[in-house]
Write an enzyme that holds these catalytic residues in place. Structure first.
Site, PDB file in Angstrom:
ATOM      1  N   SER A   1       0.852  -1.190   0.000  1.00 21.54           N
ATOM      2  CA  SER A   1       0.000   0.000   0.000  1.00 21.54           C
ATOM      3  C   SER A   1       0.884   1.234   0.000  1.00 21.54           C
ATOM      4  O   SER A   1       2.051   1.173   0.409  1.00 21.54           O
ATOM      5  CB  SER A   1      -0.897  -0.016   1.246  1.00 21.54           C
ATOM      6  OG  SER A   1      -1.536   1.232   1.435  1.00 21.54           O
TER       7      SER A   1
ATOM      8  N   TYR B   1      -2.135  -0.751  10.836  1.00 18.89           N
ATOM      9  CA  TYR B   1      -2.144  -1.007   9.393  1.00 18.89           C
ATOM     10  C   TYR B   1      -0.856  -0.479   8.751  1.00 18.89           C
ATOM     11  O   TYR B   1      -0.215  -1.184   7.960  1.00 18.89           O
ATOM     12  CB  TYR B   1      -3.366  -0.358   8.754  1.00 18.89           C
ATOM     13  CG  TYR B   1      -3.536  -0.688   7.294  1.00 18.89           C
ATOM     14  CD1 TYR B   1      -4.136  -1.880   6.895  1.00 18.89           C
ATOM     15  CD2 TYR B   1      -3.092   0.185   6.294  1.00 18.89           C
ATOM     16  CE1 TYR B   1      -4.286  -2.196   5.546  1.00 18.89           C
ATOM     17  CE2 TYR B   1      -3.244  -0.118   4.946  1.00 18.89           C
ATOM     18  CZ  TYR B   1      -3.846  -1.315   4.585  1.00 18.89           C
ATOM     19  OH  TYR B   1      -3.985  -1.616   3.247  1.00 18.89           O
TER      20      TYR B   1
END
EC number: 1.1.1.300
Length: 341
Positions: free
Chosen positions: A197, A210
């Site tokens: 990501s 995350y």
């Protein structure tokens, strides 16, 4: 070799690497074939994993689909089988028309296998990997895609959810790679894809677990790539995929500044996967989507931290996750009320 001579050789190689990188922007390299190769995708039951499965199916790869959700994984497999049937029909029509110049794979080679696997559990990964080797064969393309998000501020996030995020988003990459890399190294052939990501390159508030998991997996991928180069296993390729926010519903509610949003909207999942596929099939080491992410990463590396904070605030990126977290919290409260908790 004399160190001075070696210095000039290295300098030339560095400059040549820039030339090759620039050439890729001007002339798209030819895509390699994955027809008949075993491609394993984790998190294949939905989102990007499902789209990756469909793209590899269109290119005649043999699919091995892993997901914790058996039903959604079977739904993806059904879509893959539909693509295979279309390919079989097209092959039959081409043969009937006498257009047999191109190699046509028999339909029996186009198969999809599904396995229910919790990649957050190490033993589950190793046991399922052993089943794949026995029932399907050795994996040539490994797409580590499975991911979760807790959606809680750090001090409100249960420790179990933090551990779960790290296990699925980061640790699972170690276990799947350890399961399938040895054979790749023996034959010096394979491809490992890490779906990370942009939040593995730069961070934002409210999603500490995350971001940590994605930063961790980016580090894992880069170190693995260097290890393969050091071992001179040039037949094993690696691709790091770092997309901006993708509109899969995973971060529903996430918002940047409304005036900026039209210029930097969430990515369409189809576009994200198609760009990633181009990178994978041309052995591109890394793909950031959109390309603006390269600039953001570079600026974050050279600017003072306070300057980065100012930039975040201007873009509305400093609290972009807060609406998403609020929605998750509201949904949790509603579920608890519905269940009478």
């Amino acid at each position: 070799m004399n160190i001075v001579v070696e210095f000039f050789v290295v300098t030339f190689k560095v400059l040549w690497a820039f030339v090759l990188a620039a050439a890729r922007w001007l002339v798209r390299p030819k895509e390699k074939s994955v027809a008949g190769q075993v491609c394993l995708i984790t998190g294949a039951g939905s989102g990007l994993g499902r789209l990756f499965a469909l793209e590899f199916a269109r290119r005649r790869a043999l699919l091995v689909l892993w997901d914790i959700n058996t039903q959604s994984n079977e739904e993806t497999a059904g879509m893959v089988r539909h693509i295979y049937r279309d390919l079989e029909a097209a092959d039959a029509a081409a043969l009937q028309a006498g257009n047999g110049e191109e190699e046509i794979l028999p339909h029996c080679n186009l198969q999809v296998f599904t396995y229910t696997c919790d990649v957050g559990k190490r033993e589950n990964v190793y046991l399922t990997a052993e089943r794949v080797r026995k029932e399907v064969g050795e994996v040539s393309v490994l797409v580590n895609n499975a991911g979760v998000v807790s959606g809680h501020h750090l001090l409100e996030c249960p420790d179990e959810l933090i551990e779960r995020t790290m296990m699925v988003n980061c640790h699972a990459h170690f276990w799947t790679t350890k399961a399938f890399l040895p054979t790749m190294m023996e034959i010096n052939h394979g491809h490992i894809v890490t779906v990370a990501s942009s939040l593995g390159l730069f961070s934002t508030a409210g999603v500490e677990d995350y971001c940590a998991s994605k930063f961790g997996v980016v580090g894992f991928h880069e170190s693995l790539s260097h290890e393969l180069k050091a071992a001179e296993k040039d037949g094993i390729k690696t691709t790091l995929v770092c997309p901006y926010l993708v509109d899969t519903g995973m971060f529903r509610g996430c918002r940047i500044r409304k005036e900026i949003e039209p210029f930097l909207p969430p990515l369409k999942p189809d576009y994200c996967v198609k760009q990633a596929m181009k990178a994978i099939l041309t052995d591109q080491p890394m793909i950031c989507t959109p390309r603006l992410m390269y600039i953001v990463t570079f600026m974050k590396s050279i600017l003072p931290f306070e300057a980065v904070v100012c930039m975040y605030r201007f873009l509305g990126a400093d609290k972009c996750m807060y609406p998403f977290i609020a929605q998750r919290k509201q949904a949790t409260n509603n579920n608890e009320a519905k269940n009478g908790i």
